[in-house]
Design an enzyme around this catalytic site. Structure first.
Site, PDB file in Angstrom:
ATOM      1  N   ARG A 154      18.177   9.020  22.836  1.00  0.00           N
ATOM      2  CA  ARG A 154      18.475   8.416  24.130  1.00  0.00           C
ATOM      3  C   ARG A 154      19.278   7.146  23.870  1.00  0.00           C
ATOM      4  O   ARG A 154      19.178   6.544  22.799  1.00  0.00           O
ATOM      5  CB  ARG A 154      17.187   8.071  24.880  1.00  0.00           C
ATOM      6  N   LYS A 178      10.040   6.850  24.997  1.00  0.00           N
ATOM      7  CA  LYS A 178       9.361   6.482  26.229  1.00  0.00           C
ATOM      8  C   LYS A 178       7.873   6.245  25.981  1.00  0.00           C
ATOM      9  O   LYS A 178       7.255   6.928  25.177  1.00  0.00           O
ATOM     10  CB  LYS A 178       9.541   7.583  27.275  1.00  0.00           C
ATOM     11  N   HIS A 249      24.076  10.242  27.156  1.00  0.00           N
ATOM     12  CA  HIS A 249      23.036  11.272  27.195  1.00  0.00           C
ATOM     13  C   HIS A 249      23.608  12.674  26.996  1.00  0.00           C
ATOM     14  O   HIS A 249      22.881  13.590  26.599  1.00  0.00           O
ATOM     15  CB  HIS A 249      22.294  11.200  28.529  1.00  0.00           C
ATOM     16  N   ARG A 252      22.989  13.948  23.613  1.00  0.00           N
ATOM     17  CA  ARG A 252      21.602  14.395  23.409  1.00  0.00           C
ATOM     18  C   ARG A 252      21.442  15.838  23.879  1.00  0.00           C
ATOM     19  O   ARG A 252      20.847  16.668  23.181  1.00  0.00           O
ATOM     20  CB  ARG A 252      20.659  13.462  24.169  1.00  0.00           C
ATOM     21  N   HIS A 275      10.403  14.741  23.647  1.00  0.00           N
ATOM     22  CA  HIS A 275      10.337  14.931  25.096  1.00  0.00           C
ATOM     23  C   HIS A 275       8.903  14.799  25.589  1.00  0.00           C
ATOM     24  O   HIS A 275       8.001  15.426  25.061  1.00  0.00           O
ATOM     25  CB  HIS A 275      10.891  16.310  25.460  1.00  0.00           C
ATOM     26  N   TYR A 284       2.927  16.496  16.846  1.00  0.00           N
ATOM     27  CA  TYR A 284       3.669  15.641  15.919  1.00  0.00           C
ATOM     28  C   TYR A 284       2.974  15.534  14.562  1.00  0.00           C
ATOM     29  O   TYR A 284       3.600  15.662  13.508  1.00  0.00           O
ATOM     30  CB  TYR A 284       3.831  14.247  16.533  1.00  0.00           C
TER      31      TYR A 284
END
Length: 307
Positions: A154, A178, A249, A252, A275, A284
Site C-alpha cells: 500500500r 492496517k 494502488h 498492488r 489483506h 501468518y
C-alpha cells in the site's frame, strides 16, 4: 468420495479430465493448459480449507470468488477462472464422482462491473522506461515503483518504510499494515538492486533530523509524501501513453493479478498482501517464510533483470 487433496494428487483423475477436454470438448492444447491452471487455483484453495469433495458447496465457491476479488483480480480474469471451474465440475458429474453441481447457481462476473485497474506487464515496463535517471529524483522514483509492484505494498506502507524494516540479505521487508499489523514480505532481486542504486543518491541528501531511518525521502530530506508519489506516477503514465486512471494502488492490484495468473498459490498471495479480510495471525505464523519468498521469486514477472 475422494477428498479434494486426493483429487489434486490423483494423476489418473487429472489425466482423465485432460482427455475429456481434448476428446469431448475438442479444446486446443493452449486452452487445455489454461483450464488446468484454473483448476489448480481452485484445488489449492480447497486443499488449504481442508474440504472433501462432497463438502463443496455454492457458498464455498462464492468465498473462493470473493477472495479473487479481494486480491484485485479483474472481472474478466475471474470469469475465465470460473469457466474452468464449471468445466471440471461438469466432468465430475459426467464421470459419476459427484451427483450435484455446486456451480449451477454460481454467478458469472459482469465484465462491465467497475473493478480495480490493473496494468499489463508491458505497461509497467513502459512506465519504468520513461523515468529519467539523470534527474535527482529519477532513481528514487524507479526504486519506489519497483517496490510497489514487486512487493504489492500500500502507498502508506511504502512511505513509512524504514531501514530497520529492510532485511535485504534475507530477501524480506517488514511491513506495518492496517491496524498496526506487521508482516514479512518477500522482495525481488530487481527491487533490491534498484534500492541499492537509490541509496547511492540518497547519501548526498541533507537528511532532516528524525528522518534518518526513513528509506524514501524528498529532495528536502524529509519522508516522501503520498501526494508526491501519486503525482509522479500520474506523470510517468502520461509520458508512457497510458490512458488508464492509475494510482500507486494500481501496482498492488497488478502485483496480485500477475502472481495469480502466473500460477502462484492463493494463500501465499493473501499472506504477502496482508489483506484484513483473508489474512489472520494464525495463517501468518504457520506460513513458511522461505516458501513465501520462493512463490514470488518463481512467479513474479519482473524478477529477471533484463538490463
Amino acid at each position: 468420495m475422494a477428498s479434494i487433496e486426493e483429487v489434486n494428487k490423483s494423476a489418473g483423475l487429472i489425466s482423465k479430465y485432460k482427455s475429456y477436454l481434448l476428446l469431448e470438448k475438442a479444446l486446443s492444447p493452449n486452452s487445455i493448459e489454461a483450464y488446468l491452471d484454473d483448476l489448480s487455483k481452485l484445488l489449492q484453495y480447497f486443499e488449504a480449507e481442508n474440504l472433501k469433495i462432497q463438502d463443496i458447496s455454492l457458498e464455498n465457491l462464492q468465498q473462493f470468488v470473493t477472495q479473487l476479488y479481494d486480491l484485485g483480480i479483474n472481472a474478466r480474469s475471474v470469469a475465465r477462472v470460473l469457466s474452468g471451474v464449471r468445466s471440471f465440475f461438469n466432468f465430475l458429474i459426467l464421470d459419476g464422482y459427484i451427483q450435484n453441481d455446486p456451480t449451477e447457481l454460481l454467478e458469472t462476473p459482469k465484465i462491465g462491473l467497475k473493478l480495480p485497474v490493473v496494468l499489463s506487464l508491458q505497461e509497467i515496463e513502459n512506465i519504468i522506461s520513461v523515468i529519467d535517471l539523470s534527474t535527482k529524483e529519477g532513481q528514487r522514483n524507479r526504486a519506489i515503483i519497483e517496490v510497489l509492484y514487486s512487493c504489492g505494498l500500500r502507498i502508506s506502507e511504502l512511505t513509512n518504510l524504514k531501514f530497520s524494516d529492510l532485511f535485504l540479505d534475507d530477501g524480506f521487508v517488514r511491513v506495518e499494515g492496517k491496524g498496526s499489523k506487521q508482516r514479512l514480505v518477500p522482495i525481488s532481486p530487481i527491487a533490491i538492486k534498484e534500492i541499492g542504486n537509490y541509496l547511492l543518491d540518497r547519501k548526498h541528501l541533507d537528511v532532516k533530523k528524525g528522518s534518518e531511518d526513513m528509506v524514501f525521502l524528498s529532495k528536502r530530506g524529509t519522508p516522501i509524501s503520498r501526494i508526491m508519489v501519486f503525482h509522479f506516477i500520474k506523470q510517468y503514465a502520461e509520458l508512457a501513453g497510458i490512458k488508464k486512471n492509475i494510482s500507486p494502488h494500481t501496482f498492488r492490484h497488478s502485483f496480485a493479478t500477475h502472481l495469480l495468473e502466473g500460477g502462484a498459490n492463493i494463500r501465499a498471495i493473501q499472506q504477502m498482501l496482508g489483506h484484513e479480510k483473508i489474512t489472520t495471525t494464525e495463517i501468518y505464523t504457520h506460513m513458511d517464510r522461505e516458501y513465501l519468498r520462493q512463490e514470488i521469486i518463481e512467479h513474479h514477472p519482473r524478477n529477471i533483470d533484463k538490463r
